[in-house]
Design a protein around this motif. Structure first.
Motif: not given
Length: 274
Positions: A37-49, A80-84
């Motif tokens: 979901d492009a509007s969901e912050p938790n779905d966005q890439p993170h520089a340390r993951i 989605q990915s539970l590991a992410f």
């Protein structure tokens, strides 16, 4: 999150993962029918993951919309990915941790495809992927194994002992890898609670999965998932993606996948709170 100490490699280079997550299982491990979901912050890439891209044979920033979290033959782009989401909880809790995800699983497969004395081919492929991915890092170790499988071995009440023994074999195989050891945490999750009745149908193997919480080992856990939403009814509505309806009760919703990441993280962290 409280700052419970967990092991990770603080000496690894800053541009590499220093905590490795191995993920496997059938379709819910691959986020089937639950979408970015492009509007969901938790779905966005993170520089340390990070995620290991088996096509590119290298590590890259994990992104739900690329093959960094699994080759698209078995994990569609945007799933989605539970590991992410497990990894997102890690980076929120520990400012110098850099999780790396090595994912390989296939939807609709029985546990025999992980058991080396039977077919075992999915495990062998994942093992080779782990060997390759870890060989490229200073931190050449798997820190946790995340597992979500059981639906394909449901339905049959006579399979309880078989599944229990097979699950023990799978745990032993992973812990026998050069990158693991006898105390490498192994965390599984319940299937959805949406079938014909509690612990019936595809839910039948939840009894054996929950047995990980009472097996006497402090390094195994089963996450409560039966209460989470499925793709048939997420927040009271049928779930749609790209114009396709998913009235599907066996797969967890996107919201549930995010919550699963949090619950897997809590179970992992609890190992080190003893």
């Amino acid at each position: 999150w409280t700052q419970t100490r967990i092991p990770y490699n603080k000496k690894a280079p800053a541009n590499e993962p220093n905590f490795i997550i191995a993920l496997s299982g059938q379709s819910n491990s691959q986020g089937a029918n639950s979408f970015y979901d492009a509007s969901e912050p938790n779905d966005q890439p993170h520089a340390r993951i990070f995620g290991f891209n088996s096509k590119m044979q290298g590590w890259e920033i994990a992104n739900l919309n690329t093959e960094s979290l699994g080759a698209m033959e078995h994990k569609a782009l945007g799933c989605q990915s539970l590991a992410f989401h497990f990894a997102r909880r890690l980076v929120e809790a520990y400012p110098d941790i850099r999780p790396g995800i090595i994912n390989y699983g296939i939807g609709g497969q029985p546990i025999s495809r992980w058991v080396s004395t039977e077919n075992g081919d999915i495990f062998e492929t994942h093992k080779n992927l782990i060997n390759n991915a870890c060989s490229k890092l200073v931190h050449n170790a798997v820190d946790v194994i995340l597992w979500h499988q059981g639906e394909s071995d449901g339905w049959d009440e006579s399979k309880a002992e078989y599944y229990r023994n097979s699950l023990d074999a799978v745990m032993s195989q992973y812990r026998s890898l050069p990158q693991c050891h006898s105390r490498t945490p192994f965390i599984a999750g319940e299937t959805t609670g949406a079938d014909v009745g509690i612990n019936q149908g595809w839910e039948l193997r939840n009894t054996e999965l929950r047995g990980l919480n009472i097996d006497g080992s402090p390094y195994t856990r089963c996450v409560k998932c039966q209460d989470l939403s499925n793709t048939y009814d997420e927040d009271g509505r049928t779930y749609w993606h790209a114009g396709i309806e998913y009235p599907d009760k066996i797969h967890f919703s996107a919201k549930a996948q995010r919550m699963m990441g949090t619950r897997y993280f809590r179970e992992y962290r609890s190992i080190f709170e003893m």
